[in-house]
Write an enzyme that holds these catalytic residues in place. Structure first.
Site, PDB file in Angstrom:
ATOM      1  CD  GLU A 178      31.492  47.161  39.945  1.00 28.25           C
ATOM      2  OE1 GLU A 178      32.041  46.214  40.519  1.00 28.25           O
ATOM      3  OE2 GLU A 178      31.351  48.290  40.474  1.00 28.25           O
ATOM      4  CD  GLU A 217      38.916  46.580  51.502  1.00 34.13           C
ATOM      5  OE1 GLU A 217      39.371  46.422  50.349  1.00 34.13           O
ATOM      6  OE2 GLU A 217      38.984  47.660  52.120  1.00 34.13           O
ATOM      7  CG  ASN A 233      39.496  49.389  46.245  1.00 33.69           C
ATOM      8  OD1 ASN A 233      39.561  50.452  45.630  1.00 33.69           O
ATOM      9  ND2 ASN A 233      39.161  49.319  47.517  1.00 33.69           N
ATOM     10  N   GLY A 273      47.764  46.769  43.430  1.00 34.81           N
ATOM     11  CA  GLY A 273      49.159  46.636  43.030  1.00 34.81           C
ATOM     12  C   GLY A 273      49.527  45.264  42.494  1.00 34.81           C
ATOM     13  N   GLY A 274      48.600  44.339  42.504  1.00 33.81           N
ATOM     14  CA  GLY A 274      48.887  43.019  41.941  1.00 33.81           C
ATOM     15  C   GLY A 274      49.815  42.177  42.793  1.00 33.81           C
ATOM     16  NE  ARG A 301      50.230  47.597  53.882  1.00 33.19           N
ATOM     17  CZ  ARG A 301      49.506  47.160  52.878  1.00 33.19           C
ATOM     18  NH1 ARG A 301      48.215  46.986  53.044  1.00 33.19           N
ATOM     19  NH2 ARG A 301      50.048  46.919  51.719  1.00 33.19           N
ATOM     20  CB  ALA A 361      35.757  38.651  46.904  1.00 31.42           C
TER      21      ALA A 361
HETATM   22  C1  LIG Z   1      45.345  51.137  45.053  1.00 29.83           C
HETATM   23  C2  LIG Z   1      45.272  49.863  45.826  1.00 29.83           C
HETATM   24  C3  LIG Z   1      46.310  48.974  45.763  1.00 29.83           C
HETATM   25  C4  LIG Z   1      46.238  47.779  46.459  1.00 29.83           C
HETATM   26  N1  LIG Z   1      47.259  46.887  46.343  1.00 29.83           N
HETATM   27  C5  LIG Z   1      47.144  45.687  46.944  1.00 29.83           C
HETATM   28  C6  LIG Z   1      48.100  44.671  46.701  1.00 29.83           C
HETATM   29  O1  LIG Z   1      49.031  44.830  45.912  1.00 29.83           O
HETATM   30  N2  LIG Z   1      47.937  43.478  47.334  1.00 29.83           N
HETATM   31  C7  LIG Z   1      46.873  43.227  48.162  1.00 29.83           C
HETATM   32  O2  LIG Z   1      46.775  42.122  48.692  1.00 29.83           O
HETATM   33  N3  LIG Z   1      45.939  44.170  48.371  1.00 29.83           N
HETATM   34  C8  LIG Z   1      46.030  45.380  47.786  1.00 29.83           C
HETATM   35  N4  LIG Z   1      45.039  46.297  47.964  1.00 29.83           N
HETATM   36  C9  LIG Z   1      43.811  45.913  48.672  1.00 29.83           C
HETATM   37  C10 LIG Z   1      42.931  45.079  47.757  1.00 29.83           C
HETATM   38  O3  LIG Z   1      43.059  45.507  46.428  1.00 29.83           O
HETATM   39  C11 LIG Z   1      41.465  45.123  48.116  1.00 29.83           C
HETATM   40  O4  LIG Z   1      41.303  44.837  49.465  1.00 29.83           O
HETATM   41  C12 LIG Z   1      40.711  44.101  47.275  1.00 29.83           C
HETATM   42  O5  LIG Z   1      40.804  44.477  45.917  1.00 29.83           O
HETATM   43  C13 LIG Z   1      39.265  43.958  47.682  1.00 29.83           C
HETATM   44  O6  LIG Z   1      38.666  43.042  46.810  1.00 29.83           O
HETATM   45  P1  LIG Z   1      37.119  42.809  46.873  1.00 29.83           P
HETATM   46  O7  LIG Z   1      36.806  41.839  45.797  1.00 29.83           O
HETATM   47  O8  LIG Z   1      36.715  42.492  48.260  1.00 29.83           O
HETATM   48  O9  LIG Z   1      36.509  44.248  46.567  1.00 29.83           O
HETATM   49  P2  LIG Z   1      36.672  45.222  45.258  1.00 29.83           P
HETATM   50  O10 LIG Z   1      37.732  44.768  44.350  1.00 29.83           O
HETATM   51  O11 LIG Z   1      36.754  46.613  45.750  1.00 29.83           O
HETATM   52  O12 LIG Z   1      35.307  44.976  44.536  1.00 29.83           O
HETATM   53  C14 LIG Z   1      34.087  45.381  45.090  1.00 29.83           C
HETATM   54  C15 LIG Z   1      33.194  45.819  43.963  1.00 29.83           C
HETATM   55  O13 LIG Z   1      31.858  45.913  44.421  1.00 29.83           O
HETATM   56  C16 LIG Z   1      31.271  47.024  43.805  1.00 29.83           C
HETATM   57  N5  LIG Z   1      30.123  47.439  44.612  1.00 29.83           N
HETATM   58  C17 LIG Z   1      30.127  48.032  45.832  1.00 29.83           C
HETATM   59  N6  LIG Z   1      28.881  48.295  46.226  1.00 29.83           N
HETATM   60  C18 LIG Z   1      28.068  47.851  45.238  1.00 29.83           C
HETATM   61  C19 LIG Z   1      26.668  47.871  45.053  1.00 29.83           C
HETATM   62  N7  LIG Z   1      25.847  48.422  45.958  1.00 29.83           N
HETATM   63  N8  LIG Z   1      26.141  47.347  43.915  1.00 29.83           N
HETATM   64  C20 LIG Z   1      26.963  46.820  42.965  1.00 29.83           C
HETATM   65  N9  LIG Z   1      28.304  46.793  43.086  1.00 29.83           N
HETATM   66  C21 LIG Z   1      28.849  47.305  44.212  1.00 29.83           C
HETATM   67  C22 LIG Z   1      32.365  48.057  43.778  1.00 29.83           C
HETATM   68  O14 LIG Z   1      32.114  49.068  42.844  1.00 29.83           O
HETATM   69  C23 LIG Z   1      33.560  47.188  43.424  1.00 29.83           C
HETATM   70  O15 LIG Z   1      33.767  47.115  42.043  1.00 29.83           O
HETATM   71  C24 LIG Z   1      45.107  47.500  47.268  1.00 29.83           C
HETATM   72  C25 LIG Z   1      44.066  48.405  47.337  1.00 29.83           C
HETATM   73  C26 LIG Z   1      44.126  49.570  46.606  1.00 29.83           C
HETATM   74  C27 LIG Z   1      42.980  50.522  46.681  1.00 29.83           C
END
Ligand SMILES: Cc1cc2nc3c(=O)[nH]c(=O)nc-3n(C[C@H](O)[C@H](O)[C@H](O)COP(=O)(O)OP(=O)(O)OC[C@H]3O[C@@H](n4cnc5c(N)ncnc54)[C@H](O)[C@@H]3O)c2cc1C
Lengths: 540, 143
Positions: free
Chosen positions: A94, A493, A102, A107-108, A354, A75
């Site tokens: 970050e 998320e 995450n 898993g890509g 799930r 995101a």
């Molecule tokens: C092991 C695993 C495998 C997965 N595989 C899949 C898949 O294959 N397909 C799929 O669709 N989904 C999958 N998911 C779910 C998906 O990866 C996550 O829902 C998604 O990555 C979330 O993206 P995001 O950008 O919202 O958050 P994130 O990628 O988690 O990024 C949020 C970032 O914000 C940072 N952050 C948090 N609080 C603060 C703060 N106070 N100050 C500064 N930085 C902060 C965190 O450290 C993090 O780096 C998987 C999840 C996991 C854990």
């Protein structure tokens, strides 16, 4: 708190004498030599009178940008790239030592409705069909406006990733709960295959990245508009005593992409008391709740925070997502079966969504309530696409057997039951339908021939469906008025709504990329906050 | 520059810094407490030779002129240990056969971007960050 303190007239903010004075002062304060080497990245702080606010009148901003993105996952990077492409200066912060959250350990797997790979395989799909699938898995609790936006944006988001250098495997996969195969996967089998190229691209385009920089709280003006952030630079997760507090200003807005809270034991147990500490999580250590809590504090609307998903394919024999999860999603579940370790009998449709699988597995307990880990297996043919299998075998979290008898003996399963179960399943496979548990076996394979590969299964806390409410522009909505909180966006998320009760696999990548892009594009339609009406260039 | 030459350069730099620091005139008590604190700090055996010229100087070797309250800046590690590319090359598996452990200094998730102190610690046990999800074995990593 008052407005009456002496403040700078706007044009003195950039006054060169003042700037150089402050720079010298800062150098003296931090003790010299080392700071000299940092001088080019640390320009003069400016003190701006923010009209009376919760955070006080006069606020000293150490850095000012057009847009600040919190979090460096799907995101965050999508939002940053999009805002940058509209000509804005963008900072991504970050809190961890490493970027990607995450998303980079993910898993890509990316659900795209109507991909070229689907067309090539002759699979009919549409955003409408994806919408129906997600609604069904979500038990109807989905926020439909956001869901519409999500499913309609996957194709464009897919192309956007290609543009930034992401590469996918040439075939589509069938994930549980999807009515057709629509999941693409990066060649790396990891979200890193999306995160790394996107971050490189963003860096090339001039997006500024700061790691070990933790978001602490929002700075708002008297209209409640978010005008900046308080952060801790040089923060060493999880040491709350570390870090230096700084204020950053955001002329156009702040985009919260701080991810879910699966690894926040305290907060997740408040929302769902069943998710106690002995349930492991697949999430990285930084998946905690402070980002969402800060938004709630300034009036954001909470959505379904207790809807927390467990991954029904993980293994009790390794930490985190490990190697087994991917073996099960690619091989074990679509190409094999899962049986009760006491009876050798199947107990759930391995391709159900799930929630259905997680509920079915979690009741596999003995009289004392201790888990009885189910066994999932397929044969060599079924495992041929499972890239993580060699590693799983190496670390002894998966095992190989020549015959079903050997497999049964290893796990002390009743062999006769198992053989009967496999025979019955094979009949359904041969007929292409008629499975006792309603599994779609049209693409399944017969398990008559060994060798077999087997793993033990136990769910782990994986995804938080809930979060803050956003509108289709990714603006965060105030709970009292239902109107956008000016200057505040969120994506990924940390938001709630599109997935309802249960997210379908591969739809989080879609969510993060699609809504992140929307947030980045929409913030660019705003006008710069006049508080910062200076010509000061971005000084980091 | 050989590693010894590099170390020599650092020591020269440190010497000038400590002269500069003496102007602060700490009280005798402060100095004692400081020395006590320093001697309680673990220095890993392989870094002990660097402490030969006195431990207060060796703080700056890694932490720079800042009061050491945070882990060392990567650039200070790299002064002696080479560039990120060189370090990554050193831990590249020799062959892809037999499913070797992946290169921790050039990983699929983070490339070469992981700060040294994410895994390596000088004053407490080091920990492989990868192993919050994996089971990798890096027998050559010094604990
Ligand atoms: C092991 C695993 C495998 C997965 N595989 C899949 C898949 O294959 N397909 C799929 O669709 N989904 C999958 N998911 C779910 C998906 O990866 C996550 O829902 C998604 O990555 C979330 O993206 P995001 O950008 O919202 O958050 P994130 O990628 O988690 O990024 C949020 C970032 O914000 C940072 N952050 C948090 N609080 C603060 C703060 N106070 N100050 C500064 N930085 C902060 C965190 O450290 C993090 O780096 C998987 C999840 C996991 C854990």
């Amino acid at each position: 708190m008052s407005n009456s303190k002496k403040t700078l007239p706007p044009d003195s903010i950039n006054n060169p004498t003042r700037r150089s004075f402050l720079t010298k002062g800062a150098l003296l304060a931090t003790g010299g030599v080392m700071s000299l080497t940092m001088a080019p990245t640390q320009a003069a702080p400016v003190t701006i009178n923010v009209p009376e606010t919760v955070t006080g009148g006069r606020t000293r901003f150490h850095q000012i940008y057009d847009v600040i993105v919190v979090g460096s996952g799907f995101a965050g990077l999508a939002a940053a790239l999009e805002a940058k492409s509209h000509g804005l200066s963008v900072l991504v912060i970050e809190k961890m030592a490493v970027f990607g959250g995450n998303s980079t350990i993910n898993g890509g797997a990316f659900a795209v409705a109507g991909s070229p790979q689907q067309k090539e395989a002759g699979i009919q799909d549409s955003p409408e069909l994806m919408y129906q699938d997600m609604l069904k898995a979500g038990r109807g609790l989905n926020h439909r406006d956001i869901l519409h936006v999500l499913v309609n944006g996957t194709q464009e988001a897919y192309e956007f990733t290609l543009k930034h250098g992401v590469r996918y495997k040439p075939f589509v996969q069938h994930f549980g709960g999807h009515s057709v195969p629509r999941t693409l996967q990066t060649v790396e089998s990891s979200g890193a295959g999306i995160i790394m190229p996107m971050r490189q691209s963003a860096q090339k385009l001039g997006v500024i990245f700061k790691s070990r920089c933790k978001f602490e709280s929002f700075i708002q003006d008297n209209q409640q508009t978010v005008v900046g952030l308080e952060v801790k630079e040089n923060y060493y997760f999880p040491d709350e005593n570390s870090g230096l507090v700084k204020n950053y200003g955001a002329r156009y807005g702040v985009i919260m992409c701080s991810g879910g809270f699966s690894n926040d034991l305290r907060f997740r147990m408040i929302q769902d008391p069943q998710l106690v500490s002995d349930l492991d999580t697949t999430n990285h250590q930084g998946a905690t709740a402070e980002g969402i809590l800060a938004m709630l504090k300034i009036g954001a609307t909470p959505v379904q925070l207790d809807l927390i998903q467990l991954g029904p394919w993980s293994s009790p024999d390794e930490k985190g997502f490990g190697n087994v999860s991917q073996f099960n999603t690619i091989a074990g579940y679509p190409m094999g079966i899962m049986v009760d370790a006491r009876t050798g009998k199947r107990f759930t449709n391995e391709l159900a969504d799930r929630k259905a699988r997680e509920d079915a597995i979690l009741v596999q307990r003995d009289e004392q309530g201790k888990p009885v880990y189910p066994i999932c297996f397929t044969n060599k043919e079924g495992a041929k696409n499972a890239q993580s299998l060699p590693a799983a075998l190496k670390y002894q979290v998966a095992w190989q057997f020549d015959t079903l008898k050997q497999l049964a003996d290893h796990f002390a399963l009743p062999y006769e039951n198992l053989q009967k179960e496999v025979d019955e399943y094979n009949t359904a496979v041969a007929n292409g339908s008629g499975d006792r548990l309603g599994k779609d076996v049209s693409r399944a394979i017969s398990l008559a021939e060994g060798p077999y590969f087997a793993v033990r299964v136990w769910p782990k806390v994986h995804y938080t469906m809930g979060g803050v409410q956003i509108n289709p522009n990714a603006q965060v909505l105030n709970s009292l008025t239902g109107n956008p909180i000016q200057g505040l966006y969120a994506a990924g998320e940390v938001t709630g709504g599109p997935h309802g009760a249960s997210r379908l696999g591969s739809c989080a990548v879609a969510d993060g990329l699609v809504l992140g892009r929307i947030a980045g594009a929409h913030v660019a339609t705003q006008t710069a906050n006049p508080l910062f009406s200076t010509s000061d260039s971005d000084n980091a | 520059m050989s590693i010894y030459q590099r170390i020599a350069v650092i020591f020269v730099a440190l010497f000038s810094l400590s002269v500069w620091a003496q102007n602060d005139k700490p009280t005798a008590d402060d100095a004692k407490a400081f020395q006590q604190k320093l001697s309680d700090i673990t220095i890993k055996p392989y870094h002990q030779p660097l402490a030969a010229t006195g431990r207060d100087a060796s703080c700056q070797l890694c932490h720079g002129a800042k009061t050491p309250t945070t882990p060392a800046n990567d650039s200070n590690c790299l002064t002696c240990h080479g560039s990120l590319d060189q370090i990554a090359a050193m831990t590249e598996p020799k062959s892809k056969e037999g499913h070797p452990e992946p290169n921790p200094h050039n990983s699929i998730h983070y490339g070469k971007d992981v700060p040294c102190s994410t895994c390596h610690s000088e004053h407490k046990p080091s920990q492989v960050y990868c192993n919050s999800c994996h089971l990798f074995k890096y027998p050559n990593m010094k604990p």
